[in-house]
Design a protein around this motif. Structure first.
Motif, mmCIF file in Angstrom:
data_model
loop_
_atom_site.group_PDB
_atom_site.id
_atom_site.type_symbol
_atom_site.label_atom_id
_atom_site.label_comp_id
_atom_site.label_asym_id
_atom_site.label_seq_id
_atom_site.Cartn_x
_atom_site.Cartn_y
_atom_site.Cartn_z
ATOM 1 N N TYR A 43 29.049 -0.303 31.412
ATOM 2 C CA TYR A 43 29.586 1.052 31.266
ATOM 3 C C TYR A 43 30.626 1.043 30.155
ATOM 4 C CZ TYR A 43 30.794 5.775 32.668
ATOM 5 O OH TYR A 43 30.984 7.131 32.681
ATOM 6 N N ARG A 44 30.141 1.280 28.929
ATOM 7 C CA ARG A 44 31.017 1.153 27.764
ATOM 8 C C ARG A 44 30.592 2.134 26.671
ATOM 9 N NH1 ARG A 44 28.243 -1.283 23.585
ATOM 10 N NH2 ARG A 44 26.589 -2.749 24.108
ATOM 11 N N PHE A 45 31.498 2.302 25.730
ATOM 12 C CA PHE A 45 31.209 3.132 24.566
ATOM 13 C C PHE A 45 30.360 2.357 23.566
ATOM 14 C CE2 PHE A 45 35.480 4.834 25.882
ATOM 15 C CZ PHE A 45 35.035 6.078 26.276
ATOM 16 N N LEU A 98 23.855 3.825 25.652
ATOM 17 C CA LEU A 98 22.807 3.853 26.680
ATOM 18 C C LEU A 98 22.915 2.628 27.604
ATOM 19 C CD1 LEU A 98 19.700 5.347 24.829
ATOM 20 C CD2 LEU A 98 20.888 6.313 26.798
ATOM 21 N N HIS A 99 23.679 1.605 27.190
ATOM 22 C CA HIS A 99 23.982 0.512 28.124
ATOM 23 C C HIS A 99 24.728 1.055 29.352
ATOM 24 C CE1 HIS A 99 22.752 -3.057 25.888
ATOM 25 N NE2 HIS A 99 23.249 -2.513 24.795
ATOM 26 N N ALA A 100 25.492 2.129 29.153
ATOM 27 C CA ALA A 100 26.293 2.686 30.239
ATOM 28 C C ALA A 100 25.430 3.303 31.328
ATOM 29 C CB ALA A 100 27.271 3.726 29.694
ATOM 30 N N VAL A 152 18.972 -2.782 26.517
ATOM 31 C CA VAL A 152 18.903 -4.228 26.788
ATOM 32 C C VAL A 152 19.182 -4.967 25.482
ATOM 33 C CG1 VAL A 152 17.393 -6.121 27.517
ATOM 34 C CG2 VAL A 152 17.179 -3.885 28.601
ATOM 35 N N ASP A 153 19.984 -6.008 25.556
ATOM 36 C CA ASP A 153 20.254 -6.865 24.397
ATOM 37 C C ASP A 153 19.635 -8.234 24.649
ATOM 38 O OD1 ASP A 153 21.779 -4.834 23.293
ATOM 39 O OD2 ASP A 153 23.664 -5.620 24.091
ATOM 40 N N ILE A 154 18.967 -8.788 23.648
ATOM 41 C CA ILE A 154 18.324 -10.098 23.805
ATOM 42 C C ILE A 154 18.785 -11.059 22.705
ATOM 43 C CG2 ILE A 154 16.111 -11.320 23.767
ATOM 44 C CD1 ILE A 154 14.900 -8.974 25.213
ATOM 45 N N TYR A 179 19.700 -6.051 15.726
ATOM 46 C CA TYR A 179 18.437 -6.755 16.012
ATOM 47 C C TYR A 179 18.256 -7.147 17.473
ATOM 48 C CZ TYR A 179 17.569 -7.057 10.987
ATOM 49 O OH TYR A 179 17.323 -6.753 9.668
ATOM 50 N N HIS A 180 19.338 -7.267 18.230
ATOM 51 C CA HIS A 180 19.173 -7.696 19.633
ATOM 52 C C HIS A 180 18.985 -6.527 20.589
ATOM 53 C CE1 HIS A 180 23.643 -7.359 19.051
ATOM 54 N NE2 HIS A 180 23.490 -6.608 20.104
ATOM 55 N N HIS A 181 19.095 -5.305 20.089
ATOM 56 C CA HIS A 181 19.230 -4.131 20.950
ATOM 57 C C HIS A 181 17.944 -3.317 21.101
ATOM 58 C CE1 HIS A 181 21.530 -0.607 22.514
ATOM 59 N NE2 HIS A 181 20.660 0.102 21.828
ATOM 60 N N PHE A 182 17.621 -2.965 22.357
ATOM 61 C CA PHE A 182 16.538 -2.030 22.668
ATOM 62 C C PHE A 182 17.111 -0.946 23.574
ATOM 63 C CE2 PHE A 182 14.540 -6.124 21.937
ATOM 64 C CZ PHE A 182 13.440 -5.814 21.152
HETATM 65 ZN ZN LIG Z 1 22.826 -3.178 22.873
#
Ligand SMILES: [Zn+2]
Length: 194
Positions: free
Chosen positions: A96-98, A107-109, A114-116, A172-175
Protein backbone atom coordinates in the motif's frame (compact mmCIF):
# COMPACT_ATOMS: atom_id res chain seq x y z
CA UNK A 1 12.39 -27.43 -1.57
CA UNK A 2 13.63 -24.29 0.14
CA UNK A 3 10.91 -22.28 1.85
CA UNK A 4 11.49 -18.55 1.35
CA UNK A 5 8.16 -17.53 2.86
CA UNK A 6 5.50 -19.35 4.82
CA UNK A 7 3.34 -16.61 6.35
CA UNK A 8 -0.33 -16.72 7.26
CA UNK A 9 -2.51 -14.13 5.51
CA UNK A 10 -2.77 -12.08 8.70
CA UNK A 11 1.02 -12.09 9.10
CA UNK A 12 1.46 -11.09 5.46
CA UNK A 13 -0.64 -7.92 5.81
CA UNK A 14 0.41 -6.95 9.34
CA UNK A 15 1.14 -3.24 9.71
CA UNK A 16 -0.03 -2.18 6.25
CA UNK A 17 -1.63 1.27 5.92
CA UNK A 18 -4.33 -0.17 3.66
CA UNK A 19 -7.98 0.30 4.63
CA UNK A 20 -10.14 -2.76 5.33
CA UNK A 21 -12.00 -2.66 2.00
CA UNK A 22 -8.64 -3.01 0.20
CA UNK A 23 -7.41 -5.79 2.52
CA UNK A 24 -10.69 -7.67 2.09
CA UNK A 25 -10.00 -8.15 -1.62
CA UNK A 26 -6.52 -9.64 -1.11
CA UNK A 27 -5.31 -13.21 -0.90
CA UNK A 28 -2.02 -15.02 -0.42
CA UNK A 29 -0.73 -17.10 -3.36
CA UNK A 30 1.95 -19.76 -2.87
CA UNK A 31 4.39 -19.91 -5.77
CA UNK A 32 7.30 -22.22 -6.63
CA UNK A 33 10.33 -21.32 -8.74
CA UNK A 34 13.92 -22.28 -9.49
CA UNK A 35 16.16 -19.76 -7.78
CA UNK A 36 19.69 -18.72 -8.68
CA UNK A 37 21.13 -21.42 -6.40
CA UNK A 38 19.68 -24.04 -8.77
CA UNK A 39 17.18 -25.22 -6.15
CA UNK A 40 13.39 -25.19 -6.10
CA UNK A 41 12.03 -22.56 -3.72
CA UNK A 42 8.59 -21.80 -2.38
CA UNK A 43 7.54 -18.20 -1.85
CA UNK A 44 4.36 -16.17 -1.48
CA UNK A 45 2.70 -13.21 -3.16
CA UNK A 46 -0.14 -11.04 -1.84
CA UNK A 47 -2.46 -10.14 -4.73
CA UNK A 48 -6.07 -9.26 -5.36
CA UNK A 49 -8.25 -12.39 -5.24
CA UNK A 50 -9.42 -12.10 -8.84
CA UNK A 51 -5.78 -12.28 -10.01
CA UNK A 52 -4.95 -15.48 -8.15
CA UNK A 53 -5.43 -17.66 -11.23
CA UNK A 54 -3.26 -15.40 -13.43
CA UNK A 55 -0.41 -15.59 -10.93
CA UNK A 56 -0.75 -19.35 -10.43
CA UNK A 57 -0.62 -19.90 -14.19
CA UNK A 58 2.31 -17.51 -14.67
CA UNK A 59 4.33 -19.20 -11.93
CA UNK A 60 3.53 -22.61 -13.39
CA UNK A 61 5.12 -21.33 -16.60
CA UNK A 62 8.05 -19.87 -14.64
CA UNK A 63 8.61 -23.22 -12.94
CA UNK A 64 8.24 -25.30 -16.10
CA UNK A 65 10.55 -23.14 -18.21
CA UNK A 66 13.19 -22.87 -15.47
CA UNK A 67 13.03 -19.05 -15.53
CA UNK A 68 15.01 -18.06 -12.44
CA UNK A 69 13.34 -16.08 -9.66
CA UNK A 70 15.55 -15.01 -6.77
CA UNK A 71 12.81 -15.05 -4.10
CA UNK A 72 9.21 -13.98 -3.46
CA UNK A 73 8.54 -12.70 0.04
CA UNK A 74 5.66 -10.39 1.06
CA UNK A 75 6.65 -6.77 1.79
CA UNK A 76 5.81 -7.05 5.48
CA UNK A 77 9.24 -8.73 5.86
CA UNK A 78 10.82 -5.49 4.60
CA UNK A 79 8.79 -3.20 6.85
CA UNK A 80 6.79 -2.24 3.71
CA UNK A 81 9.90 -0.62 2.20
CA UNK A 82 10.02 -1.06 -1.57
CA UNK A 83 13.65 0.12 -1.57
CA UNK A 84 14.75 -2.59 0.87
CA UNK A 85 12.78 -5.25 -0.98
CA UNK A 86 14.27 -4.25 -4.35
CA UNK A 87 17.77 -4.09 -2.91
CA UNK A 88 17.27 -7.73 -1.87
CA UNK A 89 16.16 -8.66 -5.43
CA UNK A 90 12.78 -9.63 -4.00
CA UNK A 91 9.74 -10.35 -6.17
CA UNK A 92 6.51 -9.06 -4.68
CA UNK A 93 3.04 -7.69 -5.34
CA UNK A 94 0.84 -5.95 -2.74
CA UNK A 95 2.25 -2.88 -1.04
CA UNK A 96 0.00 0.00 0.00
CA UNK A 97 2.20 2.77 -1.34
CA UNK A 98 2.40 5.65 -3.76
CA UNK A 99 4.01 5.49 -7.20
CA UNK A 100 7.62 6.47 -6.45
CA UNK A 101 7.97 10.27 -6.51
CA UNK A 102 4.19 10.97 -6.63
CA UNK A 103 1.16 11.22 -4.31
CA UNK A 104 -0.81 8.77 -6.44
CA UNK A 105 -1.43 5.24 -5.20
CA UNK A 106 0.34 2.55 -7.21
CA UNK A 107 -1.59 -0.45 -8.49
CA UNK A 108 0.61 -2.32 -5.98
CA UNK A 109 -1.64 -0.68 -3.38
CA UNK A 110 -4.58 -2.69 -4.69
CA UNK A 111 -2.56 -5.89 -5.12
CA UNK A 112 -2.84 -5.46 -8.89
CA UNK A 113 0.88 -5.10 -9.72
CA UNK A 114 3.73 -7.61 -9.50
CA UNK A 115 7.49 -7.01 -9.58
CA UNK A 116 9.86 -9.78 -10.67
CA UNK A 117 13.64 -9.86 -10.06
CA UNK A 118 14.28 -6.08 -9.70
CA UNK A 119 18.03 -6.62 -9.85
CA UNK A 120 17.97 -8.30 -13.27
CA UNK A 121 15.10 -6.04 -14.37
CA UNK A 122 15.76 -2.58 -12.95
CA UNK A 123 13.88 0.66 -13.43
CA UNK A 124 15.75 2.82 -15.96
CA UNK A 125 14.96 6.53 -15.65
CA UNK A 126 15.05 9.04 -18.49
CA UNK A 127 18.27 10.55 -17.16
CA UNK A 128 19.92 7.12 -17.33
CA UNK A 129 19.74 6.50 -13.58
CA UNK A 130 18.45 3.16 -12.37
CA UNK A 131 17.08 1.35 -9.32
CA UNK A 132 17.85 -0.72 -7.35
CA UNK A 133 21.38 0.68 -6.88
CA UNK A 134 24.04 -1.21 -8.81
CA UNK A 135 21.61 -2.98 -11.12
CA UNK A 136 21.94 -2.90 -14.88
CA UNK A 137 19.77 -4.41 -17.59
CA UNK A 138 21.40 -7.24 -19.51
CA UNK A 139 18.78 -9.11 -21.56
CA UNK A 140 21.13 -12.11 -21.94
CA UNK A 141 21.27 -12.73 -18.17
CA UNK A 142 19.21 -15.39 -16.38
CA UNK A 143 15.99 -14.13 -14.84
CA UNK A 144 15.75 -11.15 -17.19
CA UNK A 145 12.46 -10.10 -18.79
CA UNK A 146 12.34 -8.90 -22.38
CA UNK A 147 9.79 -8.52 -25.14
CA UNK A 148 10.04 -12.10 -26.39
CA UNK A 149 10.08 -13.73 -22.94
CA UNK A 150 7.35 -16.37 -22.44
CA UNK A 151 6.69 -14.80 -19.02
CA UNK A 152 6.11 -11.35 -20.57
CA UNK A 153 3.94 -12.83 -23.31
CA UNK A 154 1.75 -14.75 -20.84
CA UNK A 155 1.26 -11.69 -18.62
CA UNK A 156 0.24 -9.63 -21.67
CA UNK A 157 -2.13 -12.31 -22.96
CA UNK A 158 -3.98 -12.04 -19.63
CA UNK A 159 -4.37 -8.28 -19.99
CA UNK A 160 -1.41 -7.13 -17.89
CA UNK A 161 0.79 -4.18 -18.93
CA UNK A 162 4.56 -4.61 -18.75
CA UNK A 163 6.67 -1.75 -17.39
CA UNK A 164 9.32 -2.50 -20.04
CA UNK A 165 6.88 -0.95 -22.54
CA UNK A 166 6.37 2.25 -20.54
CA UNK A 167 7.50 5.36 -22.44
CA UNK A 168 8.52 7.60 -19.55
CA UNK A 169 10.35 5.20 -17.26
CA UNK A 170 11.38 1.70 -18.32
CA UNK A 171 10.23 -0.42 -15.40
CA UNK A 172 11.44 -3.84 -16.50
CA UNK A 173 10.43 -5.74 -13.36
CA UNK A 174 6.89 -4.36 -13.19
CA UNK A 175 3.56 -5.79 -14.40
CA UNK A 176 0.14 -4.33 -13.64
CA UNK A 177 -3.47 -5.12 -14.48
CA UNK A 178 -5.93 -2.23 -14.43
CA UNK A 179 -9.42 -3.27 -13.32
CA UNK A 180 -12.18 -3.11 -15.97
CA UNK A 181 -13.99 -0.61 -13.76
CA UNK A 182 -11.35 2.04 -13.04
CA UNK A 183 -13.54 3.54 -10.28
CA UNK A 184 -12.60 0.50 -8.14
CA UNK A 185 -8.95 1.62 -8.04
CA UNK A 186 -8.39 2.83 -4.47
CA UNK A 187 -7.71 6.51 -3.87
CA UNK A 188 -5.28 7.62 -1.23
CA UNK A 189 -7.04 8.54 2.03
CA UNK A 190 -6.55 12.10 3.30
CA UNK A 191 -4.56 10.91 6.31
CA UNK A 192 -1.78 9.79 3.94
CA UNK A 193 -1.81 12.91 1.77
CA UNK A 194 -1.02 15.36 4.59
ZN1 LIG B 1 6.07 -2.48 -9.54
Amino acid sequence: MIVDSNLSFDEAIAGTDAPLDVIGKLCLVEVCYWSFDGKMHQGQLVVQKELRQDLSDIFTLIQNTGFKVAQAIPLVKYGWSDDLSMANNNSSAFNYRFVAGTRRLSLHAAGRAVDINPYQNPVIYKDGGSAPPGASYNPAADGTLQEGSPVVQLFKSRGWRWGGDFESVRDYHHFEKTPLDASTIPKAPQRLLK
